[in-house]
Design an enzyme around this catalytic site. Structure first.
Site, PDB file in Angstrom:
ATOM      1  N   GLN A 176     -49.304 -26.494 -26.396  1.00 50.81           N
ATOM      2  CA  GLN A 176     -50.439 -27.279 -26.893  1.00 50.81           C
ATOM      3  C   GLN A 176     -50.008 -28.120 -28.097  1.00 50.81           C
ATOM      4  OE1 GLN A 176     -53.431 -27.496 -25.373  1.00 50.81           O
ATOM      5  NE2 GLN A 176     -54.195 -28.901 -26.907  1.00 50.81           N
ATOM      6  N   LYS A 223     -58.707 -24.337 -20.657  1.00 54.40           N
ATOM      7  CA  LYS A 223     -57.641 -24.314 -19.649  1.00 54.40           C
ATOM      8  C   LYS A 223     -57.549 -22.939 -18.998  1.00 54.40           C
ATOM      9  CE  LYS A 223     -55.132 -28.007 -21.974  1.00 54.40           C
ATOM     10  NZ  LYS A 223     -54.206 -28.398 -23.034  1.00 54.40           N
ATOM     11  N   ASP A 240     -47.418 -30.720 -18.083  1.00 52.55           N
ATOM     12  CA  ASP A 240     -48.022 -31.796 -18.873  1.00 52.55           C
ATOM     13  C   ASP A 240     -47.479 -33.161 -18.444  1.00 52.55           C
ATOM     14  OD1 ASP A 240     -49.964 -31.268 -20.825  1.00 52.55           O
ATOM     15  OD2 ASP A 240     -48.495 -30.366 -22.192  1.00 52.55           O
TER      16      ASP A 240
END
Ligand code: GUN
Length: 282
Positions: A97, A53, A120
């Site tokens: 995460q 990422k 997200d």
């Protein structure tokens, strides 16, 4: 029929080129899209995703940083960190995460991230907006899948889309996005009685099972578009999907490979959401 391969890698590169232009435009207006990733603990797979990422952000001109916290971090401290990021006007996107260590309530963490920075798309407000068709951050993997289908002009209207898997991250939301595209959607999962009876009806099959090569040619209808979301590491270290690629490609009209399929698109949609966060929701 031999399937055409939908390369997520190539599509991701193309989309990222377009995004660079958008980021440059924002930079000229003195807005530098910034993504902060929070990584708790030292899970090697999570670490590798986070590195991916960071690299993709850098290459697209998006600024990013990673806050690394030890496994022993308390839930209270993690929530405090998120509150600080919510308040920081230089941070446009926040990604924690997953998975988190067992002593931290994942849902509480997701709900603490400001919906304005929820790149997200996991916050219940983002999910509700997606369900009602409002402007929002779409979850990255499902959004990437829709983009892959659209890139090949695969019409979803009136098609039977069958999803194997019902996770909050992939299965459930991809069904919603396919429904928004006017597909007829069937969800299958571990308690489904006759999986093959359903998958063989699919015009579009989404495999998000999490087990290597379990979807075989006899699960597939001739000419179906097959999207493989699986990321399974074999004992020999090789990555493989949920779909038996070599057998299924002889029967499908389109198929995505692993690696180089859905994976690069997930990261690309994260970048898209970060740019969107910097621009602000409607
Ligand atoms: N872990 C595996 N996939 C994801 C994802 O898309 N987002 C986050 N935050 N964690 C993940």
């Amino acid at each position: 029929m031999v399937a055409e391969i939908i390369s997520g890698k190539e599509l991701a590169q193309k989309l990222r080129e377009d995004m660079k232009v958008e980021v440059d435009r924002l930079r000229e207006a003195h807005i530098v899209p910034h993504l902060t990733v929070v990584l708790v603990g030292d899970d090697p797979a999570s670490r590798s995703y986070v590195r991916g990422k960071e690299k993709a952000s850098r290459e697209t001109g998006i600024s990013s940083d990673v806050i690394e916290l030890p496994t022993s971090t308390t839930e209270e401290d993690l929530l405090k960190t998120i509150h600080q990021l919510n308040e920081d006007e230089n941070v446009h996107g926040i990604l924690v995460q997953l998975p988190l260590p067992d002593h931290i309530r994942e849902q509480l963490v997701i709900e603490t991230i400001s919906p304005d920075k929820d790149v997200d798309g996991f916050h219940p407000i983002s999910i509700g907006r997606m369900m009602t068709g409002q402007d929002t951050f779409l979850p990255c993997t499902p959004h990437g899948i829709i983009q892959m289908l659209k890139s090949k002009n695969i019409s979803m209207t009136g098609k039977h889309a069958v999803i194997i898997g019902r996770s909050n991250i992939v299965g459930k939301p991809v069904g919603q996005l396919l429904l928004n595209e006017h597909a007829t959607v069937t969800y299958c999962h571990s308690k489904t009685k006759d999986l093959k009876a359903l998958t063989t009806q699919a015009d579009i099959l989404i495999a998000a099972v999490g087990k290597p090569n379990v979807i075989k040619a006899d699960h597939i209808k001739e000419g179906a578009a097959v999207i493989d979301v699986g990321v399974n590491r074999l004992e020999n270290g090789k990555l493989t999907g949920d779909v038996d690629f070599e057998a299924v490609k002889e029967k499908a009209s389109y198929i995505t490979p692993v690696p180089g399929g859905v994976g690069p698109m997930t990261i690309t949609m994260l970048l898209k959401n970060t740019i969107k966060a910097a621009e602000g929701l409607d």
